[in-house]
Design an enzyme around this catalytic site. Structure first.
Site, PDB file in Angstrom:
ATOM      1  N   TYR A 137     -48.669 -28.773  39.923  1.00 20.39           N
ATOM      2  CA  TYR A 137     -49.599 -27.646  39.992  1.00 20.39           C
ATOM      3  C   TYR A 137     -50.850 -28.018  40.764  1.00 20.39           C
ATOM      4  O   TYR A 137     -51.100 -29.189  41.046  1.00 20.39           O
ATOM      5  CB  TYR A 137     -49.935 -27.138  38.587  1.00 20.39           C
ATOM      6  CG  TYR A 137     -50.908 -27.995  37.795  1.00 20.39           C
ATOM      7  CD1 TYR A 137     -50.519 -29.219  37.259  1.00 20.39           C
ATOM      8  CD2 TYR A 137     -52.220 -27.580  37.585  1.00 20.39           C
ATOM      9  CE1 TYR A 137     -51.425 -29.990  36.530  1.00 20.39           C
ATOM     10  CE2 TYR A 137     -53.123 -28.340  36.854  1.00 20.39           C
ATOM     11  CZ  TYR A 137     -52.721 -29.545  36.327  1.00 20.39           C
ATOM     12  OH  TYR A 137     -53.614 -30.313  35.614  1.00 20.39           O
TER      13      TYR A 137
ATOM     14  N   ARG B 290     -52.694 -32.308  48.641  1.00 27.26           N
ATOM     15  CA  ARG B 290     -52.261 -33.006  47.424  1.00 27.26           C
ATOM     16  C   ARG B 290     -50.970 -32.392  46.873  1.00 27.26           C
ATOM     17  O   ARG B 290     -50.096 -33.105  46.375  1.00 27.26           O
ATOM     18  CB  ARG B 290     -53.352 -32.999  46.355  1.00 27.26           C
ATOM     19  CG  ARG B 290     -52.940 -33.857  45.149  1.00 27.26           C
ATOM     20  CD  ARG B 290     -54.033 -34.016  44.125  1.00 27.26           C
ATOM     21  NE  ARG B 290     -54.473 -32.722  43.636  1.00 27.26           N
ATOM     22  CZ  ARG B 290     -55.579 -32.539  42.924  1.00 27.26           C
ATOM     23  NH1 ARG B 290     -56.367 -33.560  42.642  1.00 27.26           N
ATOM     24  NH2 ARG B 290     -55.916 -31.331  42.517  1.00 27.26           N
TER      25      ARG B 290
ATOM     26  N   LYS C 168     -49.631 -34.646  40.312  1.00 30.04           N
ATOM     27  CA  LYS C 168     -50.240 -33.622  39.453  1.00 30.04           C
ATOM     28  C   LYS C 168     -49.165 -32.789  38.766  1.00 30.04           C
ATOM     29  O   LYS C 168     -48.894 -31.650  39.149  1.00 30.04           O
ATOM     30  CB  LYS C 168     -51.204 -32.746  40.280  1.00 30.04           C
ATOM     31  CG  LYS C 168     -52.197 -31.965  39.439  1.00 30.04           C
ATOM     32  CD  LYS C 168     -53.329 -31.446  40.298  1.00 30.04           C
ATOM     33  CE  LYS C 168     -54.232 -30.459  39.582  1.00 30.04           C
ATOM     34  NZ  LYS C 168     -54.931 -30.997  38.431  1.00 30.04           N
TER      35      LYS C 168
ATOM     36  N   GLU D 279     -59.678 -41.828  33.229  1.00 27.74           N
ATOM     37  CA  GLU D 279     -60.298 -40.556  33.656  1.00 27.74           C
ATOM     38  C   GLU D 279     -60.464 -39.662  32.440  1.00 27.74           C
ATOM     39  O   GLU D 279     -60.069 -40.025  31.331  1.00 27.74           O
ATOM     40  CB  GLU D 279     -59.435 -39.872  34.725  1.00 27.74           C
ATOM     41  CG  GLU D 279     -58.017 -39.612  34.287  1.00 27.74           C
ATOM     42  CD  GLU D 279     -57.092 -39.130  35.413  1.00 27.74           C
ATOM     43  OE1 GLU D 279     -57.570 -38.553  36.405  1.00 27.74           O
ATOM     44  OE2 GLU D 279     -55.873 -39.329  35.273  1.00 27.74           O
TER      45      GLU D 279
HETATM   46  N1  PDD Z   1     -57.671 -30.825  36.524  1.00 24.07           N
HETATM   47  N2  PDD Z   1     -57.919 -35.914  36.607  1.00 24.07           N
HETATM   48  C1  PDD Z   1     -57.104 -35.101  35.918  1.00 24.07           C
HETATM   49  C2  PDD Z   1     -56.224 -35.686  34.870  1.00 24.07           C
HETATM   50  C3  PDD Z   1     -57.097 -33.712  36.189  1.00 24.07           C
HETATM   51  O1  PDD Z   1     -56.262 -32.895  35.501  1.00 24.07           O
HETATM   52  C4  PDD Z   1     -57.974 -33.189  37.179  1.00 24.07           C
HETATM   53  C5  PDD Z   1     -57.978 -31.733  37.541  1.00 24.07           C
HETATM   54  C6  PDD Z   1     -58.817 -34.091  37.872  1.00 24.07           C
HETATM   55  C7  PDD Z   1     -59.763 -33.632  38.949  1.00 24.07           C
HETATM   56  O2  PDD Z   1     -59.071 -33.271  40.119  1.00 24.07           O
HETATM   57  P1  PDD Z   1     -59.640 -32.154  41.106  1.00 24.07           P
HETATM   58  O3  PDD Z   1     -61.000 -32.600  41.487  1.00 24.07           O
HETATM   59  O4  PDD Z   1     -58.703 -32.188  42.218  1.00 24.07           O
HETATM   60  O5  PDD Z   1     -59.665 -30.856  40.339  1.00 24.07           O
HETATM   61  C8  PDD Z   1     -58.750 -35.442  37.567  1.00 24.07           C
HETATM   62  C9  PDD Z   1     -57.585 -29.412  36.832  1.00 24.07           C
HETATM   63  C10 PDD Z   1     -58.885 -28.827  37.249  1.00 24.07           C
HETATM   64  C11 PDD Z   1     -56.931 -28.681  35.666  1.00 24.07           C
HETATM   65  O6  PDD Z   1     -55.975 -29.228  35.149  1.00 24.07           O
HETATM   66  O7  PDD Z   1     -57.355 -27.580  35.310  1.00 24.07           O
END
Ligand code: PDD
Length: 286
Positions: A33, A52, A150, A182
């Site tokens: 996703y 990505r 992801k 994280e």
């Molecule tokens: N989450 N780490 C994890 C585990 C995440 O699920 C996310 C993003 C990030 C940050 O990635 P980005 O900057 O590309 O959004 C880091 C999204 C926002 C979500 O699951 O809603």
């Protein structure tokens, strides 16, 4: 207003949108996703999210549902049909519906399932939380070993959020082999010794699209950045802490396990990076 969503080539009222019970996203979490923010009706860092998505699909050998141009057209159509001003667009691609349950991947003739929907968040960039900061707790990171992909395997991150809520906090930072990986849905940072410190890229964390942009802006503004693992104790003793994600942008962290970070209020580095990020990304939004 009924939300219009996208499923496999059709724009439908949300109540009419369906996916098979045999879909591998549903049965096997065999899906990836992306979440792209929308500010003033425009997409933030769409190219980054597309790149990505391509990488996630390729790492899992999953067929691509369509071209980047087609994805952009769908995102824009959903913004228009839903009158979306501020919010997010969620996109999910699964390995499709093979018509039964089987651990083996289906052959390439099974088309991927593509679903997108909007989430309206009026005033997304003016979140009150950015002014007060958020509280996090430390929890063990027991996720699988390819967090750089992801996938929709979000059960443990959801459990982490619930553990945080139970402890009176807003989110959890996950710890593996003594080091912070994280947040449950964001990348984690501290500011210490005049440097912005965040974990280096690898299979252990998601390669945040917001992370890449924020580190670029920080370096351009002559701020020092160190990409390395840090411990929760180092974070508790840091001058500042913050997180980044596509939906939270840059969000200060003011307490870890109940210990105030720095002054216990949002720090100047997080505030500046949030401003820089939002200014630059609004300019480049499409
Ligand atoms: N989450 N780490 C994890 C585990 C995440 O699920 C996310 C993003 C990030 C940050 O990635 P980005 O900057 O590309 O959004 C880091 C999204 C926002 C979500 O699951 O809603």
């Amino acid at each position: 207003m009924t939300r219009t969503v996208y499923v496999n080539g059709s724009y439908l009222p949300e109540a009419d949108a369906t996916v098979s019970i045999f879909d591998r996203g549903f049965l096997m979490a065999d899906a990836v996703y992306e979440v792209t923010s929308v500010l003033d009706g425009k997409l933030i860092d769409f190219a980054g999210h597309c790149a990505r998505l391509r990488r996630s699909l390729s790492e899992l050998g999953m067929p691509s549902p369509c071209t980047d141009d087609a994805l952009l057209a769908i995102h824009r159509e959903l913004v228009a049909r839903n009158g979306l001003v501020d919010g997010m667009i969620y996109l999910q691609v699964s390995r499709g519906n093979p018509g039964d349950r089987d651990f083996a991947f289906p052959d390439a003739s099974v088309p991927p399932t593509l679903v997108l929907f909007t989430q309206s968040k009026p005033g997304l960039a003016d979140s009150p939380q950015a002014k007060v900061g958020m509280k996090v707790i430390g929890i063990d990171d027991i996720r699988w070993g390819r967090r750089d992909i992801k996938t929709v395997q979000l059960l443990y991150p959801s459990m982490g959020k619930m553990m945080a809520k139970k402890a009176g906090a807003d989110d959890a930072w996950m710890i593996e082999d003594g080091f912070v990986t994280e947040g449950t849905s964001n990348n984690a940072y501290i500011v210490t010794g005049g440097r912005i410190v965040t974990r280096n890229l690898g299979h252990e964390i998601l390669h945040g699209i917001t992370r890449a942009a924020v580190l670029r802006f920080a370096r351009e503004a002559q701020m020092e950045v160190e990409e390395r693992p840090f411990t929760l104790d180092e974070a508790k003793a840091a001058d500042e802490a913050f997180i980044t994600s596509a939906s939270a942008f840059v969000m200060p962290v003011v307490a870890i396990d109940g210990v105030p970070v720095g002054s216990g209020t949002p720090g100047p580095v997080a505030r500046r990076l949030r401003e820089l990020y939002l200014d630059e990304m609004r300019k480049a939004a499409i």
